[in-house]
Each structure stands twice: as structure tokens, then as C-alpha cells.
Scaffold this motif. Sequence first.
Motif, PDB file in Angstrom:
ATOM      1  N   ALA A  20      38.846  31.854  21.921  1.00 36.03           N
ATOM      2  CA  ALA A  20      37.500  31.488  22.343  1.00 36.03           C
ATOM      3  C   ALA A  20      38.266  31.418  23.805  1.00 36.03           C
ATOM      4  CB  ALA A  20      37.246  29.908  22.266  1.00 36.03           C
ATOM      5  N   TYR A  21      39.767  31.863  24.740  1.00 32.38           N
ATOM      6  CA  TYR A  21      39.916  31.387  25.671  1.00 32.38           C
ATOM      7  C   TYR A  21      39.077  32.723  26.908  1.00 32.38           C
ATOM      8  CZ  TYR A  21      42.720  31.638  29.908  1.00 32.38           C
ATOM      9  OH  TYR A  21      43.195  31.829  31.854  1.00 32.38           O
ATOM     10  N   LYS A  22      39.036  32.159  27.687  1.00 31.19           N
ATOM     11  CA  LYS A  22      37.568  32.840  28.996  1.00 31.19           C
ATOM     12  C   LYS A  22      39.060  32.265  29.978  1.00 31.19           C
ATOM     13  CE  LYS A  22      35.493  34.683  26.174  1.00 31.19           C
ATOM     14  NZ  LYS A  22      35.065  36.769  25.521  1.00 31.19           N
ATOM     15  N   ALA A  23      39.184  33.335  31.185  1.00 34.55           N
ATOM     16  CA  ALA A  23      39.896  32.958  32.848  1.00 34.55           C
ATOM     17  C   ALA A  23      38.982  32.741  33.124  1.00 34.55           C
ATOM     18  CB  ALA A  23      39.924  35.006  32.905  1.00 34.55           C
ATOM     19  N   PRO A  24      38.960  31.714  34.033  1.00 27.45           N
ATOM     20  CA  PRO A  24      37.880  31.330  34.892  1.00 27.45           C
ATOM     21  C   PRO A  24      37.605  32.415  35.749  1.00 27.45           C
ATOM     22  CG  PRO A  24      39.792  30.610  35.700  1.00 27.45           C
ATOM     23  CD  PRO A  24      40.042  31.652  34.041  1.00 27.45           C
ATOM     24  N   GLY A  25      36.401  32.353  35.975  1.00 28.72           N
ATOM     25  CA  GLY A  25      36.053  33.912  36.995  1.00 28.72           C
ATOM     26  C   GLY A  25      36.165  33.818  38.122  1.00 28.72           C
ATOM     27  N   ALA A  26      36.344  34.167  39.226  1.00 30.07           N
ATOM     28  CA  ALA A  26      37.137  35.044  40.609  1.00 30.07           C
ATOM     29  C   ALA A  26      35.823  34.131  41.487  1.00 30.07           C
ATOM     30  CB  ALA A  26      37.009  35.895  41.194  1.00 30.07           C
ATOM     31  N   PRO A  27      36.774  32.578  42.599  1.00 25.64           N
ATOM     32  CA  PRO A  27      36.092  31.608  43.260  1.00 25.64           C
ATOM     33  C   PRO A  27      35.143  32.895  43.631  1.00 25.64           C
ATOM     34  CG  PRO A  27      37.629  31.870  43.632  1.00 25.64           C
ATOM     35  CD  PRO A  27      38.087  32.559  42.623  1.00 25.64           C
ATOM     36  N   ALA A  28      33.972  32.591  44.393  1.00 22.63           N
ATOM     37  CA  ALA A  28      32.810  33.384  45.287  1.00 22.63           C
ATOM     38  C   ALA A  28      33.540  32.930  46.600  1.00 22.63           C
ATOM     39  CB  ALA A  28      31.962  32.748  45.463  1.00 22.63           C
ATOM     40  N   GLY A  29      33.210  34.221  47.931  1.00 24.91           N
ATOM     41  CA  GLY A  29      34.385  33.953  48.884  1.00 24.91           C
ATOM     42  C   GLY A  29      32.912  33.296  49.654  1.00 24.91           C
ATOM     43  N   PRO A  30      33.663  32.761  50.563  1.00 24.49           N
ATOM     44  CA  PRO A  30      33.057  31.977  51.760  1.00 24.49           C
ATOM     45  C   PRO A  30      31.436  32.995  52.491  1.00 24.49           C
ATOM     46  CG  PRO A  30      34.498  32.402  53.565  1.00 24.49           C
ATOM     47  CD  PRO A  30      35.044  33.066  51.561  1.00 24.49           C
ATOM     48  N   THR A  31      30.240  32.440  52.903  1.00 24.39           N
ATOM     49  CA  THR A  31      28.951  32.969  52.904  1.00 24.39           C
ATOM     50  C   THR A  31      29.133  33.035  54.627  1.00 24.39           C
ATOM     51  OG1 THR A  31      27.708  32.227  51.580  1.00 24.39           O
ATOM     52  CG2 THR A  31      26.268  33.062  52.879  1.00 24.39           C
ATOM     53  N   PRO A  32      28.863  34.174  55.000  1.00 24.97           N
ATOM     54  CA  PRO A  32      29.230  34.115  56.723  1.00 24.97           C
ATOM     55  C   PRO A  32      27.807  33.517  57.212  1.00 24.97           C
ATOM     56  CG  PRO A  32      29.097  37.049  55.091  1.00 24.97           C
ATOM     57  CD  PRO A  32      28.850  35.539  54.130  1.00 24.97           C
ATOM     58  N   THR A  33      28.073  32.824  57.868  1.00 21.02           N
ATOM     59  CA  THR A  33      27.212  32.061  58.619  1.00 21.02           C
ATOM     60  C   THR A  33      26.763  32.732  60.466  1.00 21.02           C
ATOM     61  OG1 THR A  33      28.666  30.906  59.892  1.00 21.02           O
ATOM     62  CG2 THR A  33      28.154  29.716  57.822  1.00 21.02           C
ATOM     63  N   GLY A  34      27.241  34.065  60.284  1.00 20.74           N
ATOM     64  CA  GLY A  34      26.607  34.481  61.568  1.00 20.74           C
ATOM     65  C   GLY A  34      27.156  33.645  62.875  1.00 20.74           C
ATOM     66  N   GLY A  35      26.332  32.811  63.324  1.00 23.01           N
ATOM     67  CA  GLY A  35      25.994  32.181  64.129  1.00 23.01           C
ATOM     68  C   GLY A  35      25.865  32.500  65.899  1.00 23.01           C
ATOM     69  N   THR A  48      47.900  35.602  36.600  1.00 19.20           N
ATOM     70  CA  THR A  48      46.839  35.801  38.422  1.00 19.20           C
ATOM     71  C   THR A  48      46.206  35.108  38.014  1.00 19.20           C
ATOM     72  OG1 THR A  48      48.950  37.381  38.855  1.00 19.20           O
ATOM     73  CG2 THR A  48      47.101  37.208  40.122  1.00 19.20           C
ATOM     74  N   ALA A  49      45.185  35.098  37.165  1.00 16.67           N
ATOM     75  CA  ALA A  49      44.035  34.942  36.725  1.00 16.67           C
ATOM     76  C   ALA A  49      43.084  33.154  36.654  1.00 16.67           C
ATOM     77  CB  ALA A  49      43.328  36.393  36.132  1.00 16.67           C
ATOM     78  N   ASP A  50      44.511  32.738  36.205  1.00 18.42           N
ATOM     79  CA  ASP A  50      44.344  31.089  35.609  1.00 18.42           C
ATOM     80  C   ASP A  50      45.449  30.387  36.610  1.00 18.42           C
ATOM     81  OD1 ASP A  50      43.685  28.878  34.492  1.00 18.42           O
ATOM     82  OD2 ASP A  50      43.389  29.628  32.717  1.00 18.42           O
ATOM     83  N   ALA A  51      45.191  29.644  37.408  1.00 18.49           N
ATOM     84  CA  ALA A  51      46.769  29.237  38.331  1.00 18.49           C
ATOM     85  C   ALA A  51      46.628  27.619  37.179  1.00 18.49           C
ATOM     86  CB  ALA A  51      45.823  28.443  39.544  1.00 18.49           C
ATOM     87  N   SER A  52      45.825  27.458  36.192  1.00  8.02           N
ATOM     88  CA  SER A  52      46.013  26.337  35.574  1.00  8.02           C
ATOM     89  C   SER A  52      46.955  26.384  34.860  1.00  8.02           C
ATOM     90  CB  SER A  52      44.389  25.304  34.621  1.00  8.02           C
ATOM     91  OG  SER A  52      44.187  26.252  34.766  1.00  8.02           O
ATOM     92  N   LEU A  53      47.460  27.803  34.423  1.00  8.15           N
ATOM     93  CA  LEU A  53      48.184  28.055  33.394  1.00  8.15           C
ATOM     94  C   LEU A  53      49.735  27.636  33.332  1.00  8.15           C
ATOM     95  CD1 LEU A  53      47.415  31.706  32.318  1.00  8.15           C
ATOM     96  CD2 LEU A  53      46.687  29.516  31.144  1.00  8.15           C
ATOM     97  N   PRO A  54      50.606  27.342  32.092  1.00 13.08           N
ATOM     98  CA  PRO A  54      52.382  26.675  32.930  1.00 13.08           C
ATOM     99  C   PRO A  54      52.853  27.030  33.282  1.00 13.08           C
ATOM    100  CG  PRO A  54      51.364  26.211  30.507  1.00 13.08           C
ATOM    101  CD  PRO A  54      50.105  27.791  31.031  1.00 13.08           C
ATOM    102  N   PHE A  95      50.104  29.538  24.038  1.00 10.91           N
ATOM    103  CA  PHE A  95      49.947  30.520  25.952  1.00 10.91           C
ATOM    104  C   PHE A  95      48.298  30.779  25.249  1.00 10.91           C
ATOM    105  CE2 PHE A  95      49.236  33.880  28.927  1.00 10.91           C
ATOM    106  CZ  PHE A  95      49.091  32.538  29.992  1.00 10.91           C
ATOM    107  N   ALA A  96      47.274  30.256  25.739  1.00 13.24           N
ATOM    108  CA  ALA A  96      46.420  30.712  25.824  1.00 13.24           C
ATOM    109  C   ALA A  96      45.876  31.905  25.318  1.00 13.24           C
ATOM    110  CB  ALA A  96      44.969  29.015  26.498  1.00 13.24           C
ATOM    111  N   PRO A  97      45.963  32.173  27.087  1.00 21.29           N
ATOM    112  CA  PRO A  97      45.617  33.727  27.229  1.00 21.29           C
ATOM    113  C   PRO A  97      45.783  34.432  25.666  1.00 21.29           C
ATOM    114  CG  PRO A  97      45.966  32.765  29.035  1.00 21.29           C
ATOM    115  CD  PRO A  97      46.396  32.085  27.974  1.00 21.29           C
ATOM    116  N   PHE A  98      47.220  34.754  24.912  1.00 20.62           N
ATOM    117  CA  PHE A  98      46.941  35.495  23.957  1.00 20.62           C
ATOM    118  C   PHE A  98      47.399  34.541  22.666  1.00 20.62           C
ATOM    119  CE2 PHE A  98      51.724  36.988  26.716  1.00 20.62           C
ATOM    120  CZ  PHE A  98      50.447  37.589  27.761  1.00 20.62           C
TER     121      PHE A  98
END
Length: 278
Positions: free
Chosen positions: A219-234, A86-92, A212-215
Motif C-alpha cells: 500500500a505504500y505510496k511515495a509522497p507527491g512532489a511539493p508544489a512550487g511557489p506561485t509567482p506573485t509578479g509584483g 530521494t522521493a520520501d525524506a521520512s524514510l529511515p 522498508f515500506a517502499p520495498f
Amino acid sequence: MRTSLFLAVASVLAASVSAHAGHDGPTTGAPVPTGAPVPPSVCLTTPTDASCATYNLPNATLTTAISDICKTSSFLPGCSLNTACTADASLPAALCAPLSILSTLCSAPDDVALTSAVCSKTYNVFCSATSLIAACKTQKAFPGLPSGKAVTGTVYSICQSMPSMTDCKICPAPEGGYSKCDEVAAWKGLCIDMPDMTECPPYNAMCKATPFAPFCDRAYKAPGAPAGPTPTGGDHSGHGSGHGSGHGSGNKTAAAVAVSGSYGLASAMAVVAVALAF
């Protein structure tokens, strides 16, 4: 004369009422149902049906089963696999397919006390030995990954003999055959640090066959969760202005209709008064 006037007044009143009713707008009935829900496929309960040879298991069915197991037994190796995928979409994809994860959880006989409530109604049914669902033959359990009880036993054995090892701090003493911790992380750390320990051949063999890298990679580290979009207000001023203007315009129109209707009714009453005067 009076009879003619009364008839004229009655006509005016009827026309006024009719015109007013026309402004009330049409009535709306209850929404029409769009159709009954689609029933589940026969393949989820009878996977030997001929149609199941081309059937694709619904992703939601698999992920719900995984979630139901892991929300109470997150320390199981299959749940660690689910967390890593779930944390790393690049895994097999072959190892991270939901059916592979569910198979990993449901194929560990030592863990049946924790998984059977879910597996007996899902995986064990639609992926039975006689199932015709093709994915059940190709998306297998993670190769070489032991049961949760086996991993707990390995970690406990190592830490009993070498309690000062860093990764022994990850897990508390087992209760009911399991340590409520990330057992795979502890197992990984201990056997990477000292691969020649007598408890580590199963780990070494698993990572040699399936790196399998996580196991298997310290040195394997799961990628950080992507930052959400910044609210622009409007700018809401246009919306507010338009809304207010439209709303006011509607009120003015309604008021005009009401005034017009009242004026017509007043005129009719005036005619009645004139008629009565004669």
C-alpha cells in the motif's frame, strides 16, 4: 604684454584640461584572485592515514558516484533504493544515507560489471577493508537486498512459470542478465501476491528483518512532489520609474559637466583671440 597674456591663457587651458580629466573617474584593474581551491582530503585516496579517524566523507562525493552509476543502470536495486529515499525524506536515515546507498551498489559482486568503473575509484578506495573512516563501518549496504542480477533471475523465473501474474508486465525479458525496468517493484509485487513461491524466501526474510515500506508494503505510496511557489509578479513601475529617473539624472549631471568644460574652454579661446589682437 603678449607674453603675460599667453602665460595666463596657458594656465587657464591647463586648469580646464585638469578639471575635465578629474571627471573621467578612476580606472579599475583586474579582479584580485580570492585564493586557490582547497585540495581534496588525503582520506579519499589514503583512508589509512591517522587523520581519517575523524574524517567526514563529502556528501557531494557520494551523491556524484551514485548518480554516475544510476544514470546508466537505473534498474539496479541500489538505484531503486536511491529513488525511494530521494522521493520520501521520512524514510529511515540509516538506510537512506548516501554512503549506505553507495555501499549497496558497490557491495553486490554480481553487478560489478556495471558498477566497477565508479566503485573502483570511490567506495572501494575510501571504504577499503583497512579504512579508518568511521562511517564506512556504520553505514553499511541495505541488509538482505540482493544484486540486480539476482532480482532479475527471480522475477524471470516466476514469470516463466506464471506469466499471467500482474507484476510480470513490469519487466521485459532480460538482456545481458538484466531486465531494464524497476526490478525491485516487480519482485515486491510478485512475492507479496504469492509469498509461498519457491523464489520468494529471500524477499520474505529481507522484509521481516528490514520492513522498508517502499520495498515491503504493497500500500505504500511515495509522497507527491511539493508544489512550487506561485509567482506573485509584483509592481515594476516603481523600479522602472526609479531606474529611469536615476539614469536621467546621471545623464543631466554628465551633460552639465560637459557644458561647463566646454564653456571654460571657450572662455580660454576667447582670451587667446584677445591676446592675438594686440
